[in-house]
Design an enzyme around this catalytic site. Structure first.
Site, PDB file in Angstrom:
ATOM      1  CE1 TYR A 101      -3.351  -2.609  -0.142  1.00 55.60           C
ATOM      2  CE2 TYR A 101      -3.595  -2.442   2.440  1.00 55.60           C
ATOM      3  CZ  TYR A 101      -4.039  -3.029   1.062  1.00 55.60           C
ATOM      4  OH  TYR A 101      -4.910  -4.175   1.033  1.00 55.60           O
ATOM      5  CE  LYS A 148       0.594 -16.500  -2.546  1.00 53.58           C
ATOM      6  NZ  LYS A 148      -0.045 -18.063  -2.963  1.00 53.58           N
ATOM      7  CG  ASP A 157      -2.098 -19.651  -0.901  1.00 54.94           C
ATOM      8  OD1 ASP A 157      -1.219 -19.809  -0.122  1.00 54.94           O
ATOM      9  OD2 ASP A 157      -1.889 -20.176  -1.922  1.00 54.94           O
ATOM     10  CG  ASP A 187      -7.262  -4.634   3.879  1.00 51.13           C
ATOM     11  OD1 ASP A 187      -8.020  -4.559   4.705  1.00 51.13           O
ATOM     12  OD2 ASP A 187      -6.860  -3.827   2.915  1.00 51.13           O
ATOM     13  CG  ASP A 217     -11.935  -6.892   6.661  1.00 51.21           C
ATOM     14  OD1 ASP A 217     -11.722  -6.448   7.598  1.00 51.21           O
ATOM     15  OD2 ASP A 217     -12.299  -6.148   5.620  1.00 51.21           O
TER      16      ASP A 217
END
Ligand code: NAD
Length: 367
Positions: free
Chosen positions: A142, A192, A224, A248, A252
């Site tokens: 980001y 990852k 993942d 992020d 959630d």
């Protein structure tokens, strides 16, 4: 030592409504537990824009840097949707996080037994769930450069860069290990590393930092797979450590395991200040909920639990945080519900203030 200081930035929409209940709880701790805070209040988000033309005034920013902790309600609303990007309400929040250098975002996903039926997962998978996600908040994709949309060979190309320094990974990892030491002593780090060099570095640095925390069990997981495991068997986790982007999404996902947005607190922590307390901001995960503002329907529990996190992580008052969480657990077990915690056939919901009332009563009973 002087009484600890709190800056309350209630913000927009239901922010001030839920914060009113937190103020009553803060007052209760002053009256009944001799735990008095020096509380100041100011504007953020749309409310600050209306008053000053900016979503966070410089004076407010300066105050936030001085206090022991900031408590934030929520920002935003349709009234501000068409403002220029630079003055949107969310910019106030981002400025606080950036200038206070709040690099560790703590998002608990905790399932109160009384609400286990609310989850989209089966009750036995979720009852008793207590996970903490530590998300790196100030770096990664980001923020990385280069970024932007360019023209190459007559075609638009969108670019963002995942970039982490060792120091950034190390401080996030320390925050996760320190937390794990106060909890179940397990950290699962997610990246990852199979396809990203930044993931390889992340795994290496986390492993190096682990040498200082031999009591903590460390595991690594591809992010993942982490997402799959979170909905397959979430109780296998204690602390999950991950970067800004994966955090992020994973936070959630974990949050919704527990049912309602109105129940979810968060903390964002930075480096220790001169008094040893970390720079800190506490806020509910939910937004300003314009669809229910002004109707006394907002659930104040996420904001109250955010204050409980402040008691635990800024003020070393873990026993008082336990007391507050137990009071909330009790009222839920007794059937207290705001509208977001009920189906249409479930009777009359409590108002925001009524939920505050029953929590205060439960606190009184805890003495
Ligand atoms: P939201 O979280 O405000 O609301 C989503 C849904 O959840 C709504 O139906 C709302 O009524 C419900 N809800 C949220 N909190 C609740 C509570 N405490 N009690 C009962 N119900 C609750 O998300 P949104 O609708 O996507 O966004 C509304 C505004 O909030 C937007 O302007 C958005 O930018 C802003 N926002 C701010 C923050 C923040 O301040 N940290 C976070 C998310 C969204």
């Amino acid at each position: 030592m002087a009484n600890p200081s709190l800056l309350i930035l209630a913000g927009d929409g239901i922010g001030p409504e839920v914060m009113d209940e937190v103020k009553r709880i803060i007052g209760w701790f002053g009256d009944k537990r001799d735990l008095t805070f020096v509380v100041s209040e100011d504007l953020v988000g749309g409310a600050a824009y209306d008053a000053h033309g900016v979503p966070l005034h410089d004076d407010t920013m300066a105050k936030a840097q001085e206090v022991d902790a900031v408590l934030l309600g929520a920002v935003g609303g349709p009234k501000y949707d068409n403002l220029d990007f630079s003055v949107k309400p969310e910019r106030g929040l981002l400025r606080l996080r950036k200038e206070m250098d709040l690099f560790a975002n703590l998002r608990p996903a905790q399932c109160f037994d009384a609400l286990a039926d609310f989850s989209s997962l089966k009750k036995d998978l979720i009852a008793g769930l207590d996970i903490m996600i530590v998300r790196e908040l100030t770096s990664g994709v980001y923020f990385g450069e280069p970024r932007g949309i360019h023209i190459e060979d007559n075609m638009r190309v969108g670019i963002n860069t995942q970039r982490y320094t060792e120091a950034e990974i190390e401080r996030a990892a320390r925050a996760a290990f320190d937390l794990a030491m106060k909890r179940g002593k397990k950290v699962c780090s997610m990246e990852k590393a199979n396809v990203m060099e930044s993931g390889i570095l992340w795994r290496d640095v986390v492993t190096e930092v682990h040498a200082d925390y031999q009591e903590v069990e460390l595991s690594h997981m591809y992010a993942d797979n982490g997402a799959m495991q979170l909905v397959r068997a979430p109780k296998q986790f204690d602390v999950i450590l991950t970067d800004n982007l994966f955090g992020d999404i994973l936070s959630d996902c974990a949050a919704m395991l527990t049912g309602s947005l109105g129940m979810l607190p968060s903390a964002s922590l930075g480096l220790p200040m001169a008094n040893g307390r970390p720079k800190a901001m506490y806020e509910p995960v939910h937004g300003s909920a314009p669809d229910i503002m002004g109707q006394a329907k907002a659930n104040p529990i996420a904001c109250i639990l955010s204050f409980a996190m402040a008691l635990r992580y800024s003020f070393d008052e873990g026993a008082e945080a336990d007391r507050l969480e137990a009071a909330i657990e009790k009222v839920l077990a007794d059937g207290a519900r705001t509208g977001d915690l009920m189906g249409p056939e479930d009777g009359t919901p409590l108002s925001t203030t009524e939920m505050g009332d029953v929590i205060l009563t439960a606190l009184d009973e805890s003495l």
